[in-house]
Write a protein that holds these residues in place. Structure first.
Motif, short mmCIF file in Angstrom:
data_model
loop_
_atom_site.label_atom_id
_atom_site.label_comp_id
_atom_site.label_asym_id
_atom_site.label_seq_id
_atom_site.Cartn_x
_atom_site.Cartn_y
_atom_site.Cartn_z
N LEU A 266 0.87 -1.17 0.00
CA LEU A 266 0.00 0.00 0.00
C LEU A 266 0.91 1.22 0.00
CD1 LEU A 266 -2.96 0.92 0.04
CD2 LEU A 266 -2.78 1.05 2.55
N SER A 267 0.70 2.14 -0.96
CA SER A 267 1.67 3.22 -1.13
C SER A 267 1.02 4.54 -1.51
CB SER A 267 2.69 2.83 -2.19
OG SER A 267 2.07 2.74 -3.47
N ILE B 254 -0.89 6.46 5.57
CA ILE B 254 -1.06 5.02 5.33
C ILE B 254 -1.32 4.30 6.64
CG2 ILE B 254 0.05 2.92 4.46
CD1 ILE B 254 1.66 4.67 2.55
N SER B 255 -0.56 4.64 7.69
CA SER B 255 -0.72 3.99 9.00
C SER B 255 -2.12 4.23 9.56
CB SER B 255 0.33 4.51 9.97
OG SER B 255 1.63 4.18 9.53
N LYS B 256 -2.63 5.43 9.36
CA LYS B 256 -3.98 5.77 9.85
C LYS B 256 -5.03 4.91 9.16
CE LYS B 256 -7.05 9.73 10.55
NZ LYS B 256 -7.23 11.21 10.34
N TYR B 257 -4.86 4.70 7.84
CA TYR B 257 -5.81 3.86 7.11
C TYR B 257 -5.73 2.41 7.59
CZ TYR B 257 -7.89 1.15 3.36
OH TYR B 257 -8.66 0.27 2.65
N LEU B 258 -4.50 1.89 7.81
CA LEU B 258 -4.35 0.51 8.27
C LEU B 258 -5.00 0.33 9.65
CD1 LEU B 258 -0.67 -0.33 7.22
CD2 LEU B 258 -2.78 -0.85 6.02
N LYS C 127 -8.50 6.49 -1.21
CA LYS C 127 -8.30 7.78 -1.85
C LYS C 127 -6.85 8.24 -1.67
CE LYS C 127 -10.11 12.50 -2.08
NZ LYS C 127 -11.10 13.47 -1.51
N GLY C 128 -6.19 8.53 -2.80
CA GLY C 128 -4.82 9.02 -2.77
C GLY C 128 -3.78 7.94 -2.56
N MET C 129 -4.21 6.68 -2.51
CA MET C 129 -3.26 5.57 -2.28
C MET C 129 -3.40 4.53 -3.39
SD MET C 129 -3.73 4.95 1.82
CE MET C 129 -4.32 6.29 2.86
#
Length: 333
Positions: A196-197, A218-222, A261-263
């Motif tokens: 995931l990037s 990214i960490s917040k989404y995970l 979104k954005g990833m």
């Protein structure tokens, strides 16, 4: 006089029998030796395919350290070659030229020993138990020469030990630890993984802040999805200069997800890589990059994409900057 005639007759008969039997002997020489080397197949292939490396392990070149060697053609592959001239009469002079290569699998070359003739050589590589079996074969056609066929009868004992010594030298050269400018360089394969990037550009002055913000996003989404990373975060440097960085902040994840979104979520195949571990501030990594580039150049390796940095240590948890570990990777063909 009768005795002399009898001796001559006997010798003549022996010579006739000797020559006659020579015609019944094999008209081709085939000598073959193999060895297992605990390195990736492509690593061994690149070492053999680069003719300047032969001086490190070929028994014909290492026997006399004062041998004069001149290289010709490209550095590696078809057309690459060298000539040698030794002060040792047993080694003499000659040339070797690579005629054909099948990347990572085999090489075909010709060795020319002048008046002593030519030998066709093949080196075959086969992957085995995360290493490689290297087989060296030499062949020549003795044609209709009965004397040569008698010599060929003993060729395995004459040539075989030199082939085995060369292969053993190659094994030692490839398996020994490799230090470049104080850095231990290693080659291996990274298994396939899901990433995931976030990709963006930055200037040299704000690249650290942007990377921190991208990683935080990214960490917040995970955390929102209750997903745990399967590896350390890393940054791919697609392009970099004195004025701009094209960067991609990445975290390995356990399962594919629909692109947030954005990833971007992507699945990466197994990759062959070369890597060094760097300790300390990331801004001091220049020496590690130089060591990697020197290693790649010396071994004739081919880079297949942009480098990336893997941040093994969490600075929040470990305050000693000397223990901060960053792994630097280059993908290889």
């Amino acid at each position: 006089m009768k005795t002399l005639r009898l001796v001559i007759l006997i010798l003549t008969c022996i010579a006739i029998v000797f020559l006659s039997l020579g015609f019944l002997l094999p008209e081709k020489i085939h000598v073959e030796r193999s060895i297992y080397i605990n390195v990736p197949q492509h690593f061994a292939y690149n070492q053999i395919n680069t003719v300047k490396n032969w001086k490190h392990w070929s028994s014909w070149l290492t026997a006399d350290t004062l041998t004069d060697i001149e290289y010709s053609g490209p550095e590696y592959g078809a057309g690459a070659g060298f000539t040698w001239k030794s002060r040792d009469k047993n080694l003499g002079k000659g040339s070797l030229t690579i005629l054909y290569t099948k990347p990572a699998d085999s090489l075909l070359f010709i060795s020319d020993y002048g008046e002593m003739g030519k030998l066709a050589g093949r080196i075959l590589l086969r992957e085995e138990n995360q290493g490689v079996i290297v087989t060296w074969i030499v062949e020549t056609d003795l044609r209709r020469n009965p004397l040569s066929r008698w010599v060929g009868l003993f060729s395995d004992n004459m040539v075989g030990p030199d082939l085995m010594k060369s292969l053993f030298n190659l094994k030692q050269d490839l398996e020994k630890p490799r230090l470049y400018s104080g850095f231990r360089v290693t080659e291996f394969e990274i298994p396939a993984r899901i990433i995931l990037s976030i990709r963006d550009t930055a200037s040299p002055t704000n690249v650290s802040l942007k990377l921190a913000a991208m990683g935080k996003k990214i960490s917040k989404y995970l955390k929102f999805r209750s997903l745990s990373p399967t590896g350390s975060p890393f940054t791919v440097y697609h392009f970099y200069s004195d004025s701009i960085f094209d960067i991609e902040s990445c975290i390995p994840i356990p399962i594919p997800v629909t692109n947030p979104k954005g990833m971007t979520c992507s699945e990466q195949n197994t990759k062959k890589i070369v890597m060094v571990r760097q300790f300390g501030y990331n801004k001091e990594a220049n020496a590690a990059y130089i060591a990697l580039n020197n290693y790649i150049t010396d071994r004739g390796l081919i880079v297949s994409g942009p480098p990336w940095e893997e941040y093994v240590t969490n600075p929040v948890q470990i305050g000693d900057t000397a223990k901060w570990q960053t792994n630097i990777y280059f993908p290889l063909k």
